[in-house]
Motif scaffolding. Structure first.
Motif, PDB file in Angstrom:
ATOM      1  N   PHE A  35      30.134-133.536 -12.839  1.00 32.49           N
ATOM      2  CA  PHE A  35      29.626-132.388 -13.585  1.00 32.49           C
ATOM      3  C   PHE A  35      30.633-131.990 -14.659  1.00 32.49           C
ATOM      4  CE2 PHE A  35      26.425-131.980 -10.438  1.00 32.49           C
ATOM      5  CZ  PHE A  35      25.498-131.039 -10.880  1.00 32.49           C
ATOM      6  N   PRO A  36      30.169-131.605 -15.847  1.00 34.35           N
ATOM      7  CA  PRO A  36      31.116-131.153 -16.872  1.00 34.35           C
ATOM      8  C   PRO A  36      31.790-129.852 -16.468  1.00 34.35           C
ATOM      9  CG  PRO A  36      28.854-130.728 -17.557  1.00 34.35           C
ATOM     10  CD  PRO A  36      28.770-131.558 -16.310  1.00 34.35           C
ATOM     11  N   ARG A  95      33.767-125.520  -3.123  1.00 37.14           N
ATOM     12  CA  ARG A  95      33.323-125.381  -1.731  1.00 37.14           C
ATOM     13  C   ARG A  95      31.865-124.951  -1.665  1.00 37.14           C
ATOM     14  NH1 ARG A  95      36.563-121.163   1.890  1.00 37.14           N
ATOM     15  NH2 ARG A  95      35.567-119.733   0.405  1.00 37.14           N
ATOM     16  N   PHE A  96      31.495-123.965  -2.490  1.00 43.14           N
ATOM     17  CA  PHE A  96      30.119-123.468  -2.462  1.00 43.14           C
ATOM     18  C   PHE A  96      29.116-124.573  -2.801  1.00 43.14           C
ATOM     19  CE2 PHE A  96      31.511-118.919  -2.756  1.00 43.14           C
ATOM     20  CZ  PHE A  96      30.629-118.407  -1.821  1.00 43.14           C
ATOM     21  N   TYR A  97      29.294-125.215  -3.958  1.00 40.24           N
ATOM     22  CA  TYR A  97      28.226-126.102  -4.421  1.00 40.24           C
ATOM     23  C   TYR A  97      28.242-127.478  -3.789  1.00 40.24           C
ATOM     24  CZ  TYR A  97      25.138-123.432  -7.272  1.00 40.24           C
ATOM     25  OH  TYR A  97      24.164-122.549  -7.656  1.00 40.24           O
ATOM     26  N   THR A  98      29.391-127.997  -3.406  1.00 37.34           N
ATOM     27  CA  THR A  98      29.347-129.262  -2.670  1.00 37.34           C
ATOM     28  C   THR A  98      28.676-129.063  -1.320  1.00 37.34           C
ATOM     29  OG1 THR A  98      31.613-128.894  -1.869  1.00 37.34           O
ATOM     30  CG2 THR A  98      31.331-130.292  -3.823  1.00 37.34           C
ATOM     31  N   TYR A  99      28.840-127.891  -0.733  1.00 40.95           N
ATOM     32  CA  TYR A  99      28.129-127.597   0.521  1.00 40.95           C
ATOM     33  C   TYR A  99      26.620-127.543   0.287  1.00 40.95           C
ATOM     34  CZ  TYR A  99      26.427-124.944   4.544  1.00 40.95           C
ATOM     35  OH  TYR A  99      25.710-124.518   5.649  1.00 40.95           O
ATOM     36  N   ILE A 100      26.199-126.848  -0.767  1.00 38.39           N
ATOM     37  CA  ILE A 100      24.772-126.762  -1.077  1.00 38.39           C
ATOM     38  C   ILE A 100      24.208-128.155  -1.345  1.00 38.39           C
ATOM     39  CG2 ILE A 100      23.103-125.951  -2.801  1.00 38.39           C
ATOM     40  CD1 ILE A 100      24.822-123.418  -3.067  1.00 38.39           C
ATOM     41  N   PHE A 101      24.932-128.966  -2.130  1.00 38.60           N
ATOM     42  CA  PHE A 101      24.458-130.319  -2.428  1.00 38.60           C
ATOM     43  C   PHE A 101      24.374-131.164  -1.162  1.00 38.60           C
ATOM     44  CE2 PHE A 101      26.451-130.092  -6.957  1.00 38.60           C
ATOM     45  CZ  PHE A 101      25.426-129.253  -7.356  1.00 38.60           C
ATOM     46  N   ASP A 102      25.406-131.076  -0.319  1.00 40.08           N
ATOM     47  CA  ASP A 102      25.436-131.901   0.888  1.00 40.08           C
ATOM     48  C   ASP A 102      24.321-131.531   1.864  1.00 40.08           C
ATOM     49  OD1 ASP A 102      27.626-133.252  -0.062  1.00 40.08           O
ATOM     50  OD2 ASP A 102      29.102-132.166   1.150  1.00 40.08           O
ATOM     51  N   GLU A 103      23.986-130.253   1.916  1.00 48.15           N
ATOM     52  CA  GLU A 103      22.925-129.819   2.831  1.00 48.15           C
ATOM     53  C   GLU A 103      21.544-130.269   2.362  1.00 48.15           C
ATOM     54  OE1 GLU A 103      23.131-127.858   5.909  1.00 48.15           O
ATOM     55  OE2 GLU A 103      25.045-128.916   5.605  1.00 48.15           O
ATOM     56  N   GLN A 104      21.414-130.525   1.075  1.00 53.67           N
ATOM     57  CA  GLN A 104      20.179-131.008   0.457  1.00 53.67           C
ATOM     58  C   GLN A 104      19.055-129.963   0.546  1.00 53.67           C
ATOM     59  OE1 GLN A 104      19.654-134.808   2.511  1.00 53.67           O
ATOM     60  NE2 GLN A 104      20.767-135.833   0.876  1.00 53.67           N
ATOM     61  N   VAL A 105      18.121-130.113  -0.363  1.00 51.59           N
ATOM     62  CA  VAL A 105      17.010-129.157  -0.458  1.00 51.59           C
ATOM     63  C   VAL A 105      15.768-129.771   0.168  1.00 51.59           C
ATOM     64  CG1 VAL A 105      15.538-127.851  -2.031  1.00 51.59           C
ATOM     65  CG2 VAL A 105      17.974-128.154  -2.556  1.00 51.59           C
ATOM     66  N   GLN A 117      33.298-116.401 -11.879  1.00 50.77           N
ATOM     67  CA  GLN A 117      34.621-115.779 -11.845  1.00 50.77           C
ATOM     68  C   GLN A 117      35.493-116.321 -10.711  1.00 50.77           C
ATOM     69  OE1 GLN A 117      35.263-113.634 -14.408  1.00 50.77           O
ATOM     70  NE2 GLN A 117      33.183-114.205 -15.026  1.00 50.77           N
ATOM     71  N   LEU A 118      34.933-117.149  -9.858  1.00 60.41           N
ATOM     72  CA  LEU A 118      35.701-117.679  -8.733  1.00 60.41           C
ATOM     73  C   LEU A 118      36.711-118.715  -9.200  1.00 60.41           C
ATOM     74  CD1 LEU A 118      32.873-118.277  -6.081  1.00 60.41           C
ATOM     75  CD2 LEU A 118      34.487-116.359  -6.164  1.00 60.41           C
ATOM     76  N   ASP A 119      37.729-118.956  -8.368  1.00 66.01           N
ATOM     77  CA  ASP A 119      38.650-120.053  -8.628  1.00 66.01           C
ATOM     78  C   ASP A 119      37.943-121.374  -8.352  1.00 66.01           C
ATOM     79  OD1 ASP A 119      39.434-121.032  -5.691  1.00 66.01           O
ATOM     80  OD2 ASP A 119      39.400-118.835  -5.695  1.00 66.01           O
ATOM     81  N   ASP A 120      38.504-122.443  -8.875  1.00 63.75           N
ATOM     82  CA  ASP A 120      37.849-123.751  -8.802  1.00 63.75           C
ATOM     83  C   ASP A 120      37.596-124.211  -7.374  1.00 63.75           C
ATOM     84  OD1 ASP A 120      37.800-123.855 -11.519  1.00 63.75           O
ATOM     85  OD2 ASP A 120      39.503-125.237 -11.715  1.00 63.75           O
ATOM     86  N   GLN A 121      38.523-123.963  -6.467  1.00 56.97           N
ATOM     87  CA  GLN A 121      38.358-124.446  -5.101  1.00 56.97           C
ATOM     88  C   GLN A 121      37.183-123.766  -4.409  1.00 56.97           C
ATOM     89  OE1 GLN A 121      39.709-126.944  -3.119  1.00 56.97           O
ATOM     90  NE2 GLN A 121      40.380-127.651  -5.139  1.00 56.97           N
ATOM     91  N   ARG A 122      37.014-122.494  -4.649  1.00 58.63           N
ATOM     92  CA  ARG A 122      35.879-121.816  -4.014  1.00 58.63           C
ATOM     93  C   ARG A 122      34.562-122.219  -4.665  1.00 58.63           C
ATOM     94  NH1 ARG A 122      37.384-115.584  -2.960  1.00 58.63           N
ATOM     95  NH2 ARG A 122      38.513-115.781  -4.936  1.00 58.63           N
ATOM     96  N   LYS A 123      34.572-122.423  -5.968  1.00 57.62           N
ATOM     97  CA  LYS A 123      33.367-122.951  -6.614  1.00 57.62           C
ATOM     98  C   LYS A 123      32.996-124.300  -6.005  1.00 57.62           C
ATOM     99  CE  LYS A 123      33.769-120.950 -11.277  1.00 57.62           C
ATOM    100  NZ  LYS A 123      33.926-121.273 -12.704  1.00 57.62           N
ATOM    101  N   ALA A 176      25.389-127.276 -16.081  1.00 58.85           N
ATOM    102  CA  ALA A 176      26.240-126.083 -16.046  1.00 58.85           C
ATOM    103  C   ALA A 176      26.453-125.551 -14.641  1.00 58.85           C
ATOM    104  CB  ALA A 176      25.616-124.988 -16.920  1.00 58.85           C
ATOM    105  N   THR A 177      25.799-126.117 -13.652  1.00 58.52           N
ATOM    106  CA  THR A 177      25.745-125.517 -12.316  1.00 58.52           C
ATOM    107  C   THR A 177      27.103-125.414 -11.639  1.00 58.52           C
ATOM    108  OG1 THR A 177      23.472-126.290 -12.047  1.00 58.52           O
ATOM    109  CG2 THR A 177      24.671-125.696 -10.044  1.00 58.52           C
ATOM    110  N   MET A 178      27.906-126.452 -11.677  1.00 54.21           N
ATOM    111  CA  MET A 178      29.187-126.403 -10.964  1.00 54.21           C
ATOM    112  C   MET A 178      30.106-125.326 -11.538  1.00 54.21           C
ATOM    113  SD  MET A 178      29.496-128.400  -8.332  1.00 54.21           S
ATOM    114  CE  MET A 178      31.275-128.287  -8.158  1.00 54.21           C
ATOM    115  N   THR A 179      30.005-125.054 -12.834  1.00 55.44           N
ATOM    116  CA  THR A 179      30.865-124.056 -13.459  1.00 55.44           C
ATOM    117  C   THR A 179      30.269-122.661 -13.415  1.00 55.44           C
ATOM    118  OG1 THR A 179      31.712-125.753 -14.974  1.00 55.44           O
ATOM    119  CG2 THR A 179      32.127-123.453 -15.567  1.00 55.44           C
ATOM    120  N   HIS A 180      28.950-122.563 -13.593  1.00 60.45           N
ATOM    121  CA  HIS A 180      28.320-121.253 -13.789  1.00 60.45           C
ATOM    122  C   HIS A 180      27.278-120.881 -12.724  1.00 60.45           C
ATOM    123  CE1 HIS A 180      29.856-120.050 -17.774  1.00 60.45           C
ATOM    124  NE2 HIS A 180      29.969-121.348 -17.990  1.00 60.45           N
TER     125      HIS A 180
END
Length: 513
Positions: A423-424, A320-330, A312-318, A453-457
């Protein structure tokens, strides 16, 4: 705490690694009894729900075709059946038991997720992994059925093969029909829906469906990531049997006495290094990063509020969340790192990437980032998977028109997070969308339920924590879509409905409303 040298920390005692087993013994009588209990629970939940879809199409048109019967595809089918969608088919190219990664390229001992997570059960207590495990091995609070196998309380993490067998048990108990050894060859469309060409044990056939769910696993929105090196071509016959990706089938027993190089510091890289070490190889592992990531940020994004609310978030906040998670790496699980560190024949060189890889007649020549050269008997790329819809052969007709996140962020943002930008950009129903309107209607029938589906959902179509939320959201969306498409037929049905409620009273008048 991090280390930058080739040797692990030795200045203090390390915590012991809990017992880890790939699989436990089976108690078939206990599982039969649990299946009976679970089926009674499902009956109490009115499962499977009666089919409500009014079929305006020919009998050979499916409501939903699910491609992929691993953890996500199977759970999506379960969710659809709970919604009363019965005219579905589920296909998988693998033989029974080979769906998903669990018996193939997943080479960890145990799952990385905590044992208490649920998902494939869709909220039915008797279908949870815990119920499955306790039925066979006890709770562990007082006593075990088998002293050699830990009860639930003592279980550290879920064995990889145990998870595979549990999924098969859920499938059978919930009566989820899967057609194995059946692959999707191509996907096109016509006015009435999607047209899939599939090949199975009885040959090829054309299948028409109103909806298609692509649940094709971790690489289902791209392909294995092969690093590019000047002297490496996978078409080179010298690369065969010497250059591997962690997704490849490998004969680790043939690595006994050999020297193996692994590129990457993620979980799969360590898993494959461990398999080679346990087979008797000497393993040198390399990574460009100077420090191992220490914190798995995705764990902080696995609670219900995030998994339900992120979409339900706007695109910019989405973004921000996942590029941060990706950049931090697992980071790799600590048990996996210790699995490798237990061998004196293992070394890890951080801050040391590769400049070139050249297969040779009797070795693989690797040029390191410092210019030095080493020779190995084989190399394994633990470099993960790319997200790139252009790599998906089943979507060839649509791939050039699929909307991606690159069109919804600034050029600077897309350039700084190239993979995230690929990502689609999906609809709320997980459907593909067209970037310019071309094939828009056809693409709206194709629902992507995997890592793409991760970046969108959020990670609700790939990982256990979000699986129940994602599969339910998908089933609700498809159910709503099919109703809306047939709304006029349902209006007609409503008018024609004449099942009398008022029976056996003096006010009843037969044939009148």
């Amino acid at each position: 705490m991090s280390y930058e040298t080739n040797s692990p920390i030795v200045d203090r005692a390390l915590a012991p690694v809990p017992l880890q087993t790939i699989s436990s013994s089976r108690n078939h009588d206990a599982l039969t009894a649990l299946s009976q209990q679970a089926r009674r629970d499902l009956q109490r939940l009115n499962y499977p729900a009666p089919n409500w879809v009014i079929a305006p199409h020919a009998d050979n048109v499916l409501d939903v075709l699910i491609v992929g019967a691993g953890m996500c595809g199977q759970t999506a089918a379960f969710a659809l059946q709970r919604e009363g969608l019965r005219n579905i088919r589920i296909i998988d190219a693998a033989a029974r038991g080979g769906e998903g990664p669990w018996a193939t390229y997943a080479r960890m001992l145990t799952l990385r997720s905590p044992k208490q997570l649920t998902g494939p059960d869709l909220g039915v207590p008797s279908l949870t992994f815990r119920a499955w495990y306790e039925a066979q091995h006890g709770s562990g609070d007082i006593s075990n059925f088998d002293a050699s196998v830990p009860g639930w309380a003592a279980l550290h993490k879920i064995g990889r093969v145990d998870w595979r067998d549990y999924l098969l048990w859920v499938r059978d108990t919930a009566d989820i029909p899967v057609e194995n050894l059946t692959r999707l060859d191509s996907l096109t469309d016509e006015d009435s829906g999607a047209v899939a060409r599939i090949t199975g044990p009885h040959g090829s056939e054309t299948v028409r469906a109103r909806k298609v769910i692509l649940a094709l696993g971790r690489d289902g929105s791209g392909a294995p990531r092969w690093p590019s090196f000047p002297s490496l071509s996978m078409q080179d016959p010298l690369a065969k049997g010497r250059v591997f990706h962690t997704m490849d089938e490998m004969d680790f027993t043939a690595m006994q006495g050999k020297t193996i190089a692994v590129l990457g510091a993620g979980a799969s890289a360590f898993d494959n290094a461990a398999c080679a070490l346990e087979a008797g190889a000497t393993v040198q592992q390399f990574a460009r990063r100077k420090l191992m990531p220490q914190i798995n940020k995705s764990k902080a994004a696995s609670f219900p509020g995030f998994l339900r609310g992120y979409s339900q978030l706007d695109d910019q906040r989405k973004w921000r969340f996942y590029t941060y998670i990706f950049d931090e790496q697992v980071p790799p699980p600590w048990e996996t790192v210790r699995r490798c560190d237990a061998f004196s024949t293992f070394s890890l060189q951080l801050g040391c990437g590769w400049k070139d890889v050249q297969p040779m007649q009797d070795s693989v020549r690797v040029t390191l980032s410092d210019g030095s050269i080493k020779h190995f008997d084989a190399v394994i790329f633990g470099t993960g998977f790319d997200v790139d819809m252009l790599n998906r052969p089943e979507l060839e007709r649509y791939s050039a028109y699929i909307d991606t996140w690159a069109h919804h962020v600034s050029p600077q943002q897309a350039a700084s997070s190239i993979e995230a930008a690929r990502f689609p950009y999906l609809a709320p129903s997980f459907a593909l969308q067209s970037v310019d309107g071309t094939h828009a209607e056809a693409m709206g029938r194709i629902h992507l339920f995997n890592w793409g589906a991760t970046m969108t959902h959020a990670a609700v179509g790939s990982d256990i924590p979000g699986l129940g939320i994602g599969s339910t959201r998908l089933a609700h969306a498809i159910s709503a879509d099919l109703f809306v498409q047939d709304a006029d037929l349902h209006w007609q049905h409503l008018q024609e409905f004449d099942e009398s409620e008022l029976l056996e009273t003096r006010w009843h008048q037969a044939g009148e409303a």
